[in-house]
Design an enzyme around this catalytic site. Structure first.
Site, short mmCIF file in Angstrom:
data_model
loop_
_atom_site.label_atom_id
_atom_site.label_comp_id
_atom_site.label_asym_id
_atom_site.label_seq_id
_atom_site.Cartn_x
_atom_site.Cartn_y
_atom_site.Cartn_z
CB ILE A 1 -0.95 0.00 1.22
CG1 ILE A 1 -2.10 0.98 1.01
CG2 ILE A 1 -0.20 0.33 2.51
CD1 ILE A 1 -3.19 0.88 2.06
CB SER A 2 3.96 2.06 1.75
OG SER A 2 4.97 3.05 1.77
N PRO A 3 3.60 3.89 -1.18
CG PRO A 3 3.16 6.17 -1.50
CD PRO A 3 2.65 4.96 -0.79
CB ALA B 1 6.99 0.17 0.79
#
Length: 219
Positions: free
Chosen positions: A11-13, A15
């Site tokens: 979900i994390s850009p 990451a």
């Protein structure tokens, strides 16, 4: 050979960007990277925080900054149609692609993780949870275990709890020699640690983290 642990949630850009930049940060070193998918929302709940996309002004800044970072890194970053979205199907698929816990290969490999990130962040703005897309991704990854099985669900829960126990509070977080490096922008610091920068033996790492009691805000 050094071993790194890369904690992430697709979900994390940040990451996604950190994943793309990691090979360059590790270049010239013999390093094994262990990828551990965890549920970012569970970290936030445990720590009493909201995610960046849940605070409107912060959401606007986050997506402007990651667009810039992708430009600087020279990588594609297409935000999905809905964000935040429920990442559980992707996280469970990641663990389903690994062998059962305790067996060789019991964490997902880089190719699997790459496919997850590309599904979300190189999907031309498509819905990350669109059923047909998820079915195609599952077919391509050919998981060794049932993503909807209790063993996989429990593995995700236990991995997230273990990450919290060692001090992980956000994604991406990279663990090296017991030290946690948080965020895509911590990669230069990680590289310095790998290079043996004497700063890490000076005591500053430990001293900087000492508590400094101050005003406590009442909620």
């Amino acid at each position: 050979m050094k071993q790194l642990t890369f904690y992430f949630d697709p979900i994390s850009p940040y990451a996604a960007l950190g994943f793309e930049a990691l090979p360059e940060a590790l270049a010239g070193h013999s390093v094994e990277v262990v990828y551990r998918p965890i549920l970012f929302a569970a970290l936030l709940q445990a720590l009493g925080q909201k995610g960046p996309a849940e605070i409107e002004a912060k959401r606007r800044w986050t997506f402007r900054q990651v667009a810039w970072l992708a430009h600087v890194q020279g990588v594609v970053l297409d935000p999905p149609a809905q964000h935040p979205f429920n990442p559980l199907p992707l996280l469970r698929l990641a663990w389903a692609c690994a062998a059962p816990q305790g067996q060789p290969g019991d964490t997902p490999g880089r190719w699997v993780v790459e496919q997850l990130f590309h599904h979300v962040w190189r999907g031309a703005g498509a819905d990350a949870n669109e059923p047909a897309r998820l079915a195609e991704l599952t077919r391509r990854l050919a998981p060794a275990q049932d993503p909807a099985g209790e063993a996989v669900k429990q593995r995700l829960r236990s991995e997230t709890e273990a990450a919290l126990a060692v001090g992980v509070f956000g994604v991406p977080t990279i663990e090296l020699d017991g030290r946690l490096f948080w965020g895509q922008d911590a990669l230069p610091m990680l590289r310095a640690a790998l290079d043996g920068d004497p700063w890490f033996r000076s005591g500053i790492w430990e001293a900087a983290a000492q508590p400094r009691p101050g005003i406590t805000r009442k909620h």
